[in-house]
Each structure stands twice: as structure tokens, then as C-alpha cells.
Design a protein around this motif. Structure first.
Motif, short mmCIF file in Angstrom:
data_model
loop_
_atom_site.label_atom_id
_atom_site.label_comp_id
_atom_site.label_asym_id
_atom_site.label_seq_id
_atom_site.Cartn_x
_atom_site.Cartn_y
_atom_site.Cartn_z
N THR A 1 0.83 -1.20 0.00
CA THR A 1 0.00 0.00 0.00
C THR A 1 0.87 1.26 0.00
O THR A 1 2.05 1.22 0.37
CB THR A 1 -0.92 0.06 1.24
N ALA A 2 0.24 2.38 -0.39
CA ALA A 2 0.95 3.65 -0.39
C ALA A 2 1.37 4.05 1.02
O ALA A 2 2.48 4.55 1.24
CB ALA A 2 0.07 4.74 -1.01
N HIS A 3 0.47 3.85 1.99
CA HIS A 3 0.79 4.22 3.37
C HIS A 3 1.99 3.43 3.88
O HIS A 3 2.91 3.99 4.49
CB HIS A 3 -0.42 3.97 4.26
N GLU A 4 2.00 2.14 3.62
CA GLU A 4 3.11 1.31 4.09
C GLU A 4 4.40 1.65 3.37
O GLU A 4 5.49 1.61 3.97
CB GLU A 4 2.75 -0.17 3.91
N ALA A 5 4.29 2.01 2.09
CA ALA A 5 5.49 2.42 1.35
C ALA A 5 6.09 3.67 1.97
O ALA A 5 7.30 3.75 2.24
CB ALA A 5 5.15 2.66 -0.12
N ARG A 6 5.26 4.64 2.24
CA ARG A 6 5.74 5.92 2.78
C ARG A 6 6.32 5.74 4.19
O ARG A 6 7.41 6.24 4.48
CB ARG A 6 4.59 6.92 2.81
N GLU A 7 5.59 5.04 5.04
CA GLU A 7 6.04 4.91 6.43
C GLU A 7 7.30 4.06 6.54
O GLU A 7 8.17 4.34 7.37
CB GLU A 7 4.91 4.33 7.28
N SER A 8 7.41 3.03 5.71
CA SER A 8 8.62 2.19 5.77
C SER A 8 9.85 2.97 5.31
O SER A 8 10.93 2.85 5.89
CB SER A 8 8.44 0.93 4.92
N VAL A 9 9.68 3.81 4.30
CA VAL A 9 10.81 4.62 3.81
C VAL A 9 11.19 5.67 4.84
O VAL A 9 12.37 5.89 5.12
CB VAL A 9 10.45 5.26 2.45
N ARG A 10 10.19 6.34 5.41
CA ARG A 10 10.48 7.36 6.42
C ARG A 10 11.24 6.77 7.60
O ARG A 10 12.23 7.34 8.08
CB ARG A 10 9.19 8.01 6.91
N ALA A 11 10.78 5.61 8.05
CA ALA A 11 11.45 4.97 9.19
C ALA A 11 12.89 4.60 8.85
O ALA A 11 13.81 4.77 9.65
CB ALA A 11 10.67 3.72 9.61
N ARG A 12 13.10 4.12 7.62
CA ARG A 12 14.44 3.72 7.20
C ARG A 12 15.37 4.93 7.09
O ARG A 12 16.54 4.88 7.50
CB ARG A 12 14.35 2.99 5.86
N ILE A 13 14.85 6.04 6.54
CA ILE A 13 15.68 7.24 6.40
C ILE A 13 16.06 7.79 7.78
O ILE A 13 17.21 8.20 8.01
CB ILE A 13 14.96 8.32 5.57
N VAL A 14 15.11 7.78 8.70
CA VAL A 14 15.40 8.25 10.06
C VAL A 14 16.49 7.39 10.69
O VAL A 14 17.43 7.90 11.33
CB VAL A 14 14.12 8.23 10.93
N ASN A 15 16.42 6.09 10.48
CA ASN A 15 17.44 5.20 11.03
C ASN A 15 18.80 5.45 10.39
O ASN A 15 19.84 5.35 11.05
CB ASN A 15 17.03 3.74 10.82
N LEU A 16 18.78 5.74 9.08
CA LEU A 16 20.05 6.00 8.41
C LEU A 16 20.70 7.27 8.94
O LEU A 16 21.92 7.41 8.95
CB LEU A 16 19.81 6.13 6.89
#
Length: 552
Positions: free
Chosen positions: A537-552
Motif C-alpha cells: 500500500t501507499a501508506h506502508e510504502a511511505r512509512e517504511s521509507v520514512r522509518a528507514r531514512i530516520v534510522n540512516l
């Protein structure tokens, strides 16, 4: 009142706290009252004077505005200038002896109903008709005209929806955030809010319940509105206020890979703002401002003067000029049909050149003349291209005018899927993600009921971006993004990872996008792209990327 959070659709990033001010109530419907026979001529003349007053006021505001706001006001002014509405209202005064305000109300209702019957973007024009109607009725009756209120202090603006003429007058110095019950993330309200840096949430189901004066926390990133936020939430919002970033003019990943960050420009004033913001070039120069609000095509000399004013701001830099994108929500009587059952799927963009090749020919002549007179590196692209045949025809037309860098907009799934063949002919492509999303998801960008679908984070849209970029890579052709997706700092690394070579956006977003790109390597961009594509889903795509960028 206890804290309560409601969720709508994120439209413009940012997190603020403020007090609600609601748009004023609509102009009331006039009663059906009959005139004495001796006053009919004077009443008909009053209609024409009021319509002219509204037209002149909107035209003056359009002339003072810049960019997309100027385009929107020009379209609304043109609608007010259309003699059809005033003539029909005057006829109703004379034949039915209606009061001027009632005659205008009924005449506008007939026009709006006709537009709504057409569906698609033309149905959205009914809102403009009603806005013009309310302004004329207010001029006739002395009622408060439509418009954004001015309470004398900063506030959160809440409305059912905003008419384009109101959206174009939003002031970031006084409006902390915008919340609407209708609209979508690529509507005019959302686009202008992002351009102005105003947080916005649209399609909020509970917008009608927000009371004037109450305190709300608006989170444009999450698409939420919190009523009566706690002291801790208010203080946290103040602490989270992002500092102004400086923009060096370069977009570079953490490992030194350059990504071109360019600006979208809609007129000479917009070019000044883009240059002042540090943009190294223009990835989308919309030329509609020369044509909108006019009954006839501008002359070649007029176009040359306007184009040179933009090119002059970027000596030695690239400026991608998009040819006239008329049709759908931008009808122009000298190139588009008067009526289409579904204008979004009708004669728009390059398709107008089939019946009016002379208009395109004169515009290309003007662009070529301006390019010769200035030192900018001019590329030209056509909107709404779907086939290889259209591409070949446009490339040949550009070559005939000495314009060697001819490209296309990829705004339809067909063009994305056929990019391997289209980019064998064209020098470059630019993805218009607003329309690409609309056509992929079969979701009107201004319709609140499908607003959740209207996001470039949809995995299907991201897959089409990947396919389009792969088609360009076969021939070594650059593929950029000039839609609203380019201004999303969380999405920018994903687009780079999908193969996008440049991002063109509102100048206000340049620093933020550059800041996020600087935190990731090129390989991490590719990982983020795979992560987004792997989500259902679009929501899961956005949230997973945001979480990954924050971790990076």
C-alpha cells in the motif's frame, strides 16, 4: 474538551499549532422576486456592471500574482469575463422579470449543472462558476463577498473547500495551516500550500466540526488534526520547528553522487524567485501564463518577450520549456473543443496540435527566437504524449525550428510503459507525477472521495516510474520528475533509486530535498526504492521509507 485526533490526507508538510478561523458562510441564495416592468432595463444593466466589476477585480489580482496563483486567478477572471453568464442573467431579468441577483443565481446554476454533467476536470469548473456567481451577487446586494478572512492575527484556516480564486490569495505570513473537508493531495489548494510552505491537511472528515477559536495542532506530514492538544504536544511542536536550511544549488548524496535539483517556474516573477532560491536551472517552465485569460492566442512577439524574461535569469543554465498544456481544467477557446464528455481523456496538451498545428508552430518559433537571444540552454518538451508517433511528430517540429533538445512529458501509463520506444526518438523525458497518478489510479486529483488514492507513493505509480527510467537508460536518456512528487523530501531518495536523474520542484522545497539526499548514499537510495516497491500500500510504502531514512 479532551484531546482528539482526526485523520485526513497529508497535502503540505509542516506541524503547527493555532486557533481556528473558518471561511465565511457562503453568499445566501436570493429569494425569487419579480420586478416591476418599468425597472427591467435598469436591472439588466446592473447585472452587466456587476459582472464587469468582478471581472476587473479578478484580472487586477491575477496581474499582481505570480506563478500558479496567477494562472488560477487568470482562469477565474476569464470565466467572469465570459459574456455567456451575464447575457443569460440579463435575459432572465428581461423575460422573467427576476431581480438581478436571482437572475445571476439561476443563470450560474444552469452553467454549473452543464459542467457537472460533463464529469472529470470540467465538473471541477462548476466550483469556479459558483465562486464567480457569489462575487457578482455580493456586488449586487452588498453582501460580504467570498474571500479568505483577515482576523488580524495568525490562524489556521478551515473550510469545506477553497475556490481557486481564494487559494491564490493565501498569505503565509498570517495563515499557519489550511484544513479542508474536500480536495486531494494534488489539488490547487495542496499545490499552492506547498509552494508557500503552509502545512495543509485535506479531505478531513471532521473538518465541519472544528469550531472557530478552538486550538488545533495540524500535522501536514501525517495528515492529522489534533483538537485541544496537550501542553506537551504544543511545546513539542514548538521545539520541532525546523530551522531554515541553506541551499548551495547542488543536490548530492552522502557518497558524492550529484542529483540535479531544478525549479518549476510559471512566469518571469517565478523565475526571479527560483534564481534567488539558488536553483541551478528550470526543470519545468509552464508557458500557459501567456495564454490563459485571453480570447485569442498571444502573438509571437509577445511570447518572445515573456520567454526571454525567464531565460535571462539562467544564463548558461538549462531551462526546460513545456509547450502549451491546454485542455482539461485549462480550456482555451482557440485550441480546445467547447464541450467534451470527459476532458481529462480528451484533447489536451500536444493533442491540441492535431487541429491547431499553427498554434504549436508559432510557439516553437517564439521559443527558438528567445533561445537565440539569450544564453540559457533551452530544452523543449511536449505535454500529454502517449505514443511514439506523437513523439516523432513533436521532435520533427522542434528540429524544423532549430531546437535540437526535444523531449516529452510522461503523464500516462502508456507513455511510461512505452518509454523504451518513445525515448529512442526524444532526447529526454520528464515525469508529470500528478497526472500519472491520476490516470494510473483512476482518481480525480481534486475529489475528496478518492483523495487517499491520489498519492505518488502508490506502489503502482512507483513501478511506472521505474519502468519509465529503465526505458530511458536503454538509450542513455535522462528522465526527470517535475510533478509534486519531486518536492517530497522523503520520496526524493526513492525516485533517485528508481533511476530518476533530476528533480524539479517549487523553489521553497529545494533546500529540504537537498538536505535529505545528503543523508543517504546512492546505494541506499536504491535500497529505499526496492523497499517502497515491496510494500502493498501507499501508506506502508511511505512509512517504511520514512522509518528507514530516520534510522540512516
Amino acid at each position: 474538551m479532551s484531546t482528539q485526533t482526526e485523520t485526513g490526507v497529508p497535502a503540505s508538510p509542516g506541524r503547527v499549532v493555532g486557533n481556528v478561523v473558518r471561511m465565511p458562510p457562503p453568499v445566501p441564495e436570493p429569494p425569487t422576486t419579480r420586478l416591476e416592468s418599468g425597472t427591467v432595463d435598469a436591472a439588466a444593466a446592473a447585472v452587466e456592471r456587476a459582472a464587469a466589476q468582478v471581472r476587473d477585480a479578478l484580472t487586477e489580482r491575477a496581474a499582481a500574482a505570480t506563478g500558479t496563483a496567477a494562472d488560477i486567478l487568470a482562469v477565474t477572471a476569464a470565466m467572469a469575463a465570459d459574456p455567456t453568464l451575464a447575457a443569460d442573467a440579463a435575459r432572465r431579468v428581461r423575460e422573467d422579470r427576476l431581480t438581478p441577483e436571482r437572475a445571476v443565481w439561476d443563470a450560474a446554476g444552469a452553467v454549473a449543472a452543464s459542467l457537472e454533467a460533463l464529469g472529470g476536470p470540467m465538473a471541477e469548473r462548476a466550483r469556479d462558476v459558483r465562486d464567480v456567481r457569489d462575487r457578482i451577487v455580493a456586488a449586487l446586494t452588498g453582501a460580504t463577498p467570498p474571500g479568505v478572512p483577515d482576523p488580524g492575527h495568525p490562524f489556521v484556516l478551515v473550510a469545506t473547500d477553497l475556490a481557486p480564486a481564494d487559494t491564490a490569495t493565501l498569505d503565509p505570513d498570517t495563515i499557519l495551516a489550511v484544513v479542508t473537508a474536500r480536495g486531494g493531495p494534488t489539488s490547487h489548494t495542496a499545490i499552492i500550500a506547498r509552494a508557500l510552505g503552509i502545512p495543509a491537511v485535506v479531505a478531513l472528515p471532521g473538518a465541519a466540526n472544528l469550531a472557530a477559536g478552538e486550538t488545533v495542532l495540524v500535522d501536514g506530514d501525517a495528515g492529522t488534526v489534533t483538537r485541544s492538544p496537550s501542553e506537551a504536544e504544543v511545546e513539542g511542536t514548538r521545539r520541532r520547528k525546523a530551522p531554515e536550511r541553506a541551499f548551495s544549488g547542488l543536490g548530492v548524496t552522502r557518497d558524492g553522487i550529484e542529483v540535479e535539483l531544478l525549479a518549476n517556474v510559471a512566469d518571469p516573477a517565478g523565475a526571479v524567485a527560483a534564481a534567488d532560491a539558488g536553483a541551478r536551472g528550470v526543470g519545468l517552465f509552464r508557458t500557459e501564463f501567456c495564454f490563459l485569460g485571453r480570447g485569442q492566442e498571444p502573438t509571437v512577439d509577445e511570447q518572445v518577450r515573456q520567454y526571454r524574461a525567464v531565460l535571462a535569469r539562467f544564463p548558461g543554465r538549462r531551462v526546460v520549456v513545456r509547450t502549451l498544456d491546454a485542455g482539461a481544467d485549462k480550456p482555451l477557446r482557440f485550441v480546445t473543443p467547447d464541450h467534451e464528455d470527459n476532458p481529462a481523456l480528451g484533447v489536451r496538451g500536444l493533442r491540441t496540435a492535431v487541429a491547431h498545428p499553427d498554434v504549436l508552430d508559432r510557439q516553437l518559433a517564439a521559443i527558438a527566437t528567445a533561445a537565440t537571444a539569450e544564453s540559457a540552454e533551452v530544452w523543449v518538451m511536449a505535454p500529454m504524449v502517449s505514443t511514439v508517433d506523437e513523439t516523432r511528430s513533436f521532435v520533427e517540429a522542434c528540429a524544423a525550428h532549430g531546437l535540437p533538445k526535444a523531449g516529452v512529458m510522461i503523464e500516462t501509463p502508456a507513455a511510461a510503459i512505452q518509454s523504451r520506444w518513445i525515448l529512442a526518438e526524444a532526447s529526454f523525458a520528464s515525469l508529470g507525477t500528478n497526472d500519472l497518478t491520476q490516470y494510473t489510479m483512476a482518481a480525480d486529483r481534486d475529489l475528496a472521495g478518492v483523495a487517499a488514492l491520489s498519492t505518488p507513493w502508490q506502489p503502482a505509480v512507483l513501478e511506472l516510474v521505474r519502468v519509465a527510467c529503465a526505458g530511458g537508460a536503454v538509450h542513455g536518456r535522462p528522465v526527470g520528475v517535475c510533478g509534486e512528487a519531486a518536492a517530497d523530501p522523503w520520496l526524493a531518495p526513492v525516485l533517485v533509486g528508481l533511476g530518476v536523474t533530476s528533480l524539479s520542484m517549487t523553489p521553497r522545497a529545494l533546500a529540504e530535498v537537498a538536505g535529505v539526499l545528503a543523508t543517504v548514499t546512492f546505494d541506499e537510495c536504491a535500497e529505499l526504492a526496492r523497499l517502497a516497491l515491496d510494500q502493498p500500500t501507499a501508506h506502508e510504502a511511505r512509512e517504511s521509507v520514512r522509518a528507514r531514512i530516520v534510522n540512516l
